[in-house]
Design an enzyme around this catalytic site. Structure first.
Site, short mmCIF file in Angstrom:
data_model
loop_
_atom_site.label_atom_id
_atom_site.label_comp_id
_atom_site.label_asym_id
_atom_site.label_seq_id
_atom_site.Cartn_x
_atom_site.Cartn_y
_atom_site.Cartn_z
N ASN A 195 4.05 -0.20 10.10
CA ASN A 195 3.12 -1.27 10.47
C ASN A 195 3.25 -1.67 11.93
O ASN A 195 2.24 -1.90 12.61
CB ASN A 195 3.37 -2.50 9.60
N ASN A 209 1.63 -9.19 8.04
CA ASN A 209 0.44 -8.39 7.82
C ASN A 209 0.09 -8.38 6.34
O ASN A 209 0.89 -7.96 5.52
CB ASN A 209 0.68 -6.96 8.31
N GLY A 245 0.81 -1.21 0.00
CA GLY A 245 0.00 0.00 0.00
C GLY A 245 0.84 1.25 0.00
O GLY A 245 2.04 1.22 0.29
N ARG A 254 2.86 9.09 4.96
CA ARG A 254 2.55 8.16 3.87
C ARG A 254 2.68 8.86 2.51
O ARG A 254 3.21 8.29 1.56
CB ARG A 254 1.14 7.60 4.04
N HIS A 314 -8.62 -3.38 8.49
CA HIS A 314 -7.49 -4.18 8.00
C HIS A 314 -6.25 -4.06 8.88
O HIS A 314 -5.50 -5.00 8.99
CB HIS A 314 -7.17 -3.73 6.57
N TRP A 315 -6.06 -2.89 9.49
CA TRP A 315 -4.88 -2.66 10.33
C TRP A 315 -5.16 -3.14 11.75
O TRP A 315 -5.24 -2.36 12.69
CB TRP A 315 -4.51 -1.19 10.33
#
Length: 294
Positions: free
Chosen positions: A51, A108, A43, A185, A269-270
């Site tokens: 992460n 992950n 991503g 990010r 998702h995280w």
């Protein structure tokens, strides 16, 4: 007696480099004890540090934590390969370079797929496996999921707005996505080399070709061989995951001989970020459980 909160390791003090014959692999190391390899997902702007930085303090009290940065994501030296193909080879080079022949692993999303593929190809490499979403196969939900479609949109036409839409798809509670997270990010995701690598994975044509190859390839896809993974495995998932919907967990849960499934409520998702404390508790209980190893 109240136990003291462990110190949070810093980026600079944990960063390491491992030269290999295919470039430098960078990683973060914290703690002492049995080795625990942590593999990040994919991503825009992803890194292993982002992460797992929030989990290192808890895990480093029990394990020698090794957070590998995959080639193609802007931290380790770049690769000309598709990042998903380069990742398992990087793990092998990394473990060989550190002289490790058996480790526990946390993966992950993409990192979980990499761990699963290696566990199939190299039985005995992992003592125990923890996956965080991602592994398996859509059984009831459409594929690709909403989060993957938003990832493709950002990769094709990067903008802060598209990045925020994708990041919101990763979580149950949008408040988890802070301005600081967006900015860090954005800076990495728009680096030209990192963006070019992302387009090899998530450009529209690349993703379409990958999905077609998965259906029509000469070799069975990894999810059809999950029954070969004999290491005890903890599958963790967010109940409200919009990237890898939770029905994907049914296949690995049913076919992997020593798998157990833990689904976190109010979580996307995280999982390791949004349900940090509950996830760490479940993972540490699993990894530290006596007996049951192959």
């Amino acid at each position: 007696m109240i136990e003291a909160t462990p110190a949070v390791p810093s980026y600079a003090e944990t960063l390491r480099e491992l030269p290999t014959d295919q470039g430098v692999l960078r990683y973060h190391e914290a703690g002492d004890g049995p080795p625990l390899l942590l593999l990040h997902g994919s991503g825009p702007g992803v890194t292993g540090w982002r992460n797992y930085r929030g989990n290192l303090a808890a895990f480093a009290r029990h394990f020698r934590c090794l957070v590998l940065e995959f080639p193609g994501f802007g931290v380790s030296d770049p690769t000309d390969e598709h990042p998903m193909l380069a990742a398992p080879k990087a793990v092998v080079r990394f473990l060989e370079g550190l002289g490790l022949d058996r480790v526990d692993v946390v993966g992950n999303s993409m990192g979980g797929i990499v761990a699963a593929k290696l566990a199939i190809a190299r039985p005995g490499l992992f003592r125990r496996i923890v996956s965080v979403g991602g592994i398996g196969r859509n059984l009831f939900s459409p594929s690709p999921g909403e989060g993957i479609k938003l990832l493709v949109e950002f990769t094709e036409n990067p903008s802060r707005e598209a990045l925020v839409r994708w990041m919101h798809s990763m979580v149950y509670d949008p408040a988890v996505v802070t301005d600081e997270m967006v900015e860090e990010r954005w800076a990495q995701a728009t680096d030209p080399d990192t963006l070019a690598s992302a387009r090899r994975m998530f450009g529209r044509e690349a993703l379409t070709a990958l999905l077609a190859a998965d259906e029509a390839g000469d070799q069975p896809p990894y999810w059809a061989m999950l029954h070969k993974i004999t290491a005890p495995t903890l599958i963790t998932w967010g109940r409200d995951d919009r990237v890898s919907p939770v029905d994907m967990a049914l296949l690995p849960m049913r076919t992997m001989p020593k798998a157990e499934l833990h689904i976190m409520p109010d979580c996307g998702h995280w999982v390791m970020i949004e349900q940090k404390d509950a996830w760490e508790s479940a993972v540490l209980a699993f990894l530290n459980r006596p007996g049951g190893d192959v």
